[in-house]
Design a protein around this motif. Structure first.
Motif, PDB file in Angstrom:
ATOM      1  N   LYS A 151      -7.103  -5.908  -2.495  1.00  0.00           N
ATOM      2  CA  LYS A 151      -8.208  -5.601  -1.580  1.00  0.00           C
ATOM      3  C   LYS A 151      -7.754  -5.641  -0.140  1.00  0.00           C
ATOM      4  O   LYS A 151      -8.096  -4.772   0.673  1.00  0.00           O
ATOM      5  CB  LYS A 151      -9.350  -6.598  -1.801  1.00  0.00           C
ATOM      6  N   GLU A 152      -6.942  -6.640   0.213  1.00  0.00           N
ATOM      7  CA  GLU A 152      -6.484  -6.778   1.598  1.00  0.00           C
ATOM      8  C   GLU A 152      -5.483  -5.692   1.981  1.00  0.00           C
ATOM      9  O   GLU A 152      -5.360  -5.347   3.147  1.00  0.00           O
ATOM     10  CB  GLU A 152      -5.855  -8.156   1.794  1.00  0.00           C
ATOM     11  N   SER A 153      -4.761  -5.160   0.982  1.00  0.00           N
ATOM     12  CA  SER A 153      -3.766  -4.125   1.285  1.00  0.00           C
ATOM     13  C   SER A 153      -4.406  -2.796   1.650  1.00  0.00           C
ATOM     14  O   SER A 153      -3.802  -1.973   2.330  1.00  0.00           O
ATOM     15  CB  SER A 153      -2.839  -3.919   0.077  1.00  0.00           C
ATOM     16  N   SER A 154      -5.634  -2.579   1.169  1.00  0.00           N
ATOM     17  CA  SER A 154      -6.382  -1.337   1.435  1.00  0.00           C
ATOM     18  C   SER A 154      -5.630  -0.086   0.984  1.00  0.00           C
ATOM     19  O   SER A 154      -5.824   1.000   1.522  1.00  0.00           O
ATOM     20  CB  SER A 154      -6.698  -1.211   2.939  1.00  0.00           C
ATOM     21  N   LEU A 155      -4.761  -0.253  -0.014  1.00  0.00           N
ATOM     22  CA  LEU A 155      -3.995   0.893  -0.498  1.00  0.00           C
ATOM     23  C   LEU A 155      -4.769   1.708  -1.526  1.00  0.00           C
ATOM     24  O   LEU A 155      -4.503   2.876  -1.736  1.00  0.00           O
ATOM     25  CB  LEU A 155      -2.679   0.414  -1.119  1.00  0.00           C
ATOM     26  N   HIS A 156      -5.715   1.060  -2.199  1.00  0.00           N
ATOM     27  CA  HIS A 156      -6.496   1.750  -3.209  1.00  0.00           C
ATOM     28  C   HIS A 156      -7.954   1.322  -3.102  1.00  0.00           C
ATOM     29  O   HIS A 156      -8.246   0.157  -2.849  1.00  0.00           O
ATOM     30  CB  HIS A 156      -5.972   1.439  -4.615  1.00  0.00           C
ATOM     31  N   PRO A 157      -8.882   2.241  -3.326  1.00  0.00           N
ATOM     32  CA  PRO A 157     -10.301   1.890  -3.229  1.00  0.00           C
ATOM     33  C   PRO A 157     -10.761   0.998  -4.368  1.00  0.00           C
ATOM     34  O   PRO A 157     -11.727   0.273  -4.233  1.00  0.00           O
ATOM     35  CB  PRO A 157     -11.006   3.256  -3.278  1.00  0.00           C
TER      36      PRO A 157
END
Length: 292
Positions: free
Chosen positions: A109-115
């Motif tokens: 979630k923190e990486s924001s790489l995938h929804p």
């Protein structure tokens, strides 16, 4: 946070966890293989994180990280079981393990790489993470309810653990869609098709239904009339339903539905496969005659 941040989070968090563990005493040698596997995964992560970002798949990093966490916490969980969940320390240890098993989703979630978490972790790892949290709370509650004092003290804590455990196990069934059966599709193995249509993809899925039913039974028997107080445990984590945590869980409704499913499967497509339904039927009878 980009891929670089994901690398830092995975290796930093995991290295701290592994270093905190000590070599197990001789009574735990059966489980030390899991710490070794966790350490091996950490070394692989370190090697991958030294490579250029363009050459590293973030999904590979998070999956290695998750597998290491699963191995490390499995070691700790078995220590708790072997020690019969010590009264003075086990509650805090359960809280810590729940938090650790929630970390992979937090990192994603923190990486924001995938929804979506499932895009990176995949359904099988997510199922495993929710199963392990739910099963850990099941084992803890099983021990607490077996102790005489557990039936009269800290029932608010027991209820919180039961609600969270049930929530985790129910969430486990949401990551894969059951097989849709219809007259236009034929199956060579109708029993397998029936299992898949019920969302039962493994023995663990079926065991999760029984665990859920038992926790509903404990909730109705010991906690249904208890008002929540200030708990000294907080098992909130990704996937835990805030609605279920704020409101009284309908132990009877959920328990009856899932145990009927368990019995139907064990006496249907899995008939003769040594799955016992005696306890499930006893709990169903309790639900039907309990006047809470």
């Amino acid at each position: 946070m980009e891929a670089k941040g994901l690398k830092r989070n995975c290796t930093g968090n995991l290295e701290t966890r592994v270093q905190e563990e000590t070599l197990p005493p001789t009574s735990y040698v059966t489980w030390d293989i899991f710490l070794i596997q966790a350490s091996t995964s950490l070394e692989k992560l370190k090697i991958l994180c030294k490579e250029d970002e363009e050459n590293v798949n973030p999904s590979t990093l998070i999956k290695l990280y998750t597998q290491a966490i699963l191995d490390m916490t499995y070691f700790e969980e078995n220590k708790l079981v072997d020690e019969d969940f010590p009264e003075d320390t086990s509650l805090q240890k359960v809280k810590e393990l729940i938090a650790i098993l929630s970390e992979p989703e937090v990192v994603v979630k923190e990486s924001s790489l995938h929804p979506k978490h499932s895009d990176m972790l995949g359904p099988e790892l997510l199922e495993c993470l929710y199963w392990r949290r739910g099963a850990l709370l099941y084992m803890y509650c099983h021990t607490v309810t077996a102790r005489e004092e557990g039936q009269s003290k800290k029932r608010d804590v027991l209820k919180k653990c039961l609600i969270d455990g049930i929530s985790y196990l129910l969430k486990m069934f949401t990551f894969r869609c059951p097989l849709h059966l219809n007259e236009e599709v034929s199956f060579q193995d109708t029993d397998t098709a029936k299992l898949l249509s019920e969302g039962i993809f493994s023995d663990t899925h079926l065991l999760a239904t029984m665990y859920t039913g038992e926790m509903c039974y404990w909730g109705l028997k010991y906690c249904v009339n208890e008002e929540p107080e200030n708990c000294d445990i907080d098992t909130n984590g990704p996937g835990t339903s805030s609605t279920l945590l704020k409101e009284s869980l309908e132990f009877r409704e959920i328990g009856e539905k899932i145990l009927r499913k368990y019995i139907s499967i064990c006496e249907g497509p899995l008939k003769g496969q040594a799955w016992n339904t005696t306890n499930a039927k006893k709990i169903l009878n309790f639900f039907q005659h309990c006047h809470h």
